[in-house]
Design an enzyme around this catalytic site. Structure first.
Site, PDB file in Angstrom:
ATOM      1  N   ASN A   9      91.036  28.920  -3.254  1.00 42.05           N
ATOM      2  CA  ASN A   9      91.941  28.658  -4.457  1.00 42.05           C
ATOM      3  C   ASN A   9      92.523  27.945  -5.299  1.00 42.05           C
ATOM      4  OD1 ASN A   9      93.777  31.386  -3.162  1.00 42.05           O
ATOM      5  ND2 ASN A   9      94.750  30.225  -2.060  1.00 42.05           N
ATOM      6  N   CYS A  67      89.988  35.898   1.169  1.00 37.37           N
ATOM      7  CA  CYS A  67      92.412  35.611   1.558  1.00 37.37           C
ATOM      8  C   CYS A  67      92.547  36.348   3.553  1.00 37.37           C
ATOM      9  CB  CYS A  67      93.174  35.839   0.778  1.00 37.37           C
ATOM     10  SG  CYS A  67      94.568  35.264   0.547  1.00 37.37           S
ATOM     11  N   HIS A  68      93.515  36.001   3.720  1.00 36.54           N
ATOM     12  CA  HIS A  68      94.304  36.801   4.949  1.00 36.54           C
ATOM     13  C   HIS A  68      95.362  36.674   5.048  1.00 36.54           C
ATOM     14  CE1 HIS A  68      93.870  31.704   5.659  1.00 36.54           C
ATOM     15  NE2 HIS A  68      95.132  32.945   5.223  1.00 36.54           N
ATOM     16  N   HIS A 124      96.752  37.801  -3.951  1.00 36.36           N
ATOM     17  CA  HIS A 124      98.002  36.782  -3.248  1.00 36.36           C
ATOM     18  C   HIS A 124      99.395  38.384  -4.149  1.00 36.36           C
ATOM     19  CE1 HIS A 124      97.359  32.288  -2.097  1.00 36.36           C
ATOM     20  NE2 HIS A 124      96.676  33.768  -1.769  1.00 36.36           N
ATOM     21  N   ARG A 129     119.929  31.159  -1.318  1.00 38.14           N
ATOM     22  CA  ARG A 129     120.242  32.292  -0.788  1.00 38.14           C
ATOM     23  C   ARG A 129     118.793  33.479   0.069  1.00 38.14           C
ATOM     24  NH1 ARG A 129     121.498  37.728  -5.018  1.00 38.14           N
ATOM     25  NH2 ARG A 129     120.906  39.214  -3.771  1.00 38.14           N
TER      26      ARG A 129
END
Length: 441
Positions: free
Chosen positions: A152, A174-175, A204, A279
């Site tokens: 990355n 990527c996984h 992503h 939140r």
């Protein structure tokens, strides 16, 4: 006459735990059980540990590879068929710590800081040039090899490789796609083995365009209603509130984790809104916490890895071994890879790096043409692509103002700081990273 063993070089093999997972996958492939494995790292001690672990993995699987270890990158690359890269330039210290601590002094908080945002930009500026140098060595020493790139910020790195060393075969891996599919399967109570999906976007920030169950009669059942029911029945996992909130408003589920995704958009991390942090359960400085935890546990982990009992080795969901097996045997597989767009997703820039389904067989990696994404998803991705393209442009031109402009266009940074504040922050970061970055005027 015996055929030459496949040579697989692992750059950054001192990342022992990740090396262990990938090597365990590779040595469970029949055609790779006698492969030539070269482990390369700049840290001799970590490399020694990785060599011992690698030997024990082979013994556990009753495989007979030949191992070589070296701190010489060119030696490692010479004659390689596949090059797996898993490096971290500047390491946790000073690299990651600087990426977090300097912005924090300006009121800019992050969670992971390795893909986008100010942390992702700086990580890209110091990482992409090293990957480009590796690729240039490959062009000379193993011109037909495939680089399997696990580092990355994925999109920035892949963009730089495509731009500066276009003749070298490379794919970013990527996984998050397959990993999130398993998470959703758990959330909705459907076995992952029954699920089929089509997923596309950027690394992503890929979205499941379809998420279905394959029925015994060959028909498919749309599983998005079950995902919506998780939201409607207030069963959202505490660690996944951000992604379900985005799903509520955009109608598709994204692949990367909530802590990652919170810093790719302007809506969740705000210094004057602690209510949002609470939140949506956003873990600020999460990557720092993980790194510190890993460092504190490493001595214990290293001891455990080196103990005499047989290692339990299971096939992971990483793509590297599947790709190599498919290319060598011709047995097809489908992975989600990061490649140059060039018309694959028609409403994203042609120069972008996209993550799309790719068929892999004897013909290599063959990306799938997706066409147009839903316009709301393309618009969301474009905000990240702007940052990625400008960061690579800064590397190409050596212009500091392009780094500043990349940060100014970053959704999270722009939501927190003024233009002057961002410019000042970038100057401070470049000064703090002196010696790790290319010259930027």
């Amino acid at each position: 006459m015996t055929s030459k063993a496949t040579k697989i070089t692992m750059i950054g093999a001192g990342s022992t735990v990740f090396m262990k997972n990938l090597l365990g996958d590779l040595l469970q492939v029949e055609t790779l059980r006698n492969a030539q494995i070269t482990l390369m790292d700049i840290d001799p001690h970590r490399l020694e540990t990785s060599q011992l672990v690698a030997t024990r993995i082979a013994e556990s699987l009753r495989a007979t590879p030949s191992f070589e270890t070296t701190t010489d990158r060119r030696r490692a690359l010479d004659g390689a068929d596949y090059v797996i890269v898993m490096i971290q330039v500047a390491g946790y210290k000073p690299g990651t710590v600087t990426d977090f601590e300097v912005p924090k002094r300006h009121g800019l908080r992050q969670t992971i800081g390795d893909t986008l945002g100010i942390g992702g930009i700086m990580r890209g500026l110091r990482t992409a040039p090293v990957l480009v140098e590796i690729a240039k060595d490959m062009q000379e020493l193993c011109p037909g090899a495939l680089m399997l790139q696990y580092v990355n910020p994925m999109a920035i790195n892949c963009l730089a490789l495509t731009r500066f060393v276009p003749k070298v075969r490379t794919v970013g891996l990527c996984h998050s796609v397959q990993g999130t599919a398993k998470e959703l399967a758990t959330d909705i109570g459907v076995p992952i083995e029954e699920i089929r999906y089509r997923c596309a976007g950027i690394n992503h920030m890929s979205f499941y365009l379809s998420f279905e169950r394959l029925l015994p009669d060959g028909r498919t059942e749309d599983l998005y209603p079950l995902i919506r029911s998780v939201l409607e029945n207030d069963k959202v996992p505490d660690g996944n509130r951000v992604r379900y909130e985005v799903f509520k408003h955009f109608g598709y589920f994204v692949t990367e984790s909530s802590e990652h995704f919170a810093e790719y958009v302007p809506w969740f991390i705000k210094r004057d809104r602690p209510d949002l942090i609470e939140r949506f359960n956003i873990p600020l400085d999460e990557y720092i916490r993980r790194c510190e935890e890993q460092i504190s546990k490493w001595t214990q982990q290293e001891k455990a890895l080196l103990q005499g009992e047989a290692l339990k080795v299971c096939r992971s969901h990483e793509y590297a071994s599947q790709i190599i097996e498919a290319e060598l045997t011709g047995k097809p597989t489908v992975i989600n890879g990061n490649v140059s767009n060039a018309g694959l997703i028609t409403n994203l820039p042609a120069a972008a790096c996209v993550e799309v389904p790719c068929l892999v067989d004897h013909n290599g990696i063959q990306p799938t043409r997706i066409g147009d994404l839903p316009i709301s998803l393309a618009a969301l991705m474009q905000t990240n692509i702007n940052v990625q393209l400008l960061t690579v442009e800064a590397l190409a031109s050596g212009r500091r103002d392009h780094v500043k402009q990349a940060a100014m266009l970053d959704p999270h940074t722009a939501a927190e700081l003024s233009l002057d504040e961002i410019a000042t922050l970038v100057d401070e970061l470049i000064d703090a990273h002196q010696g790790w970055l290319p010259l930027l005027d």
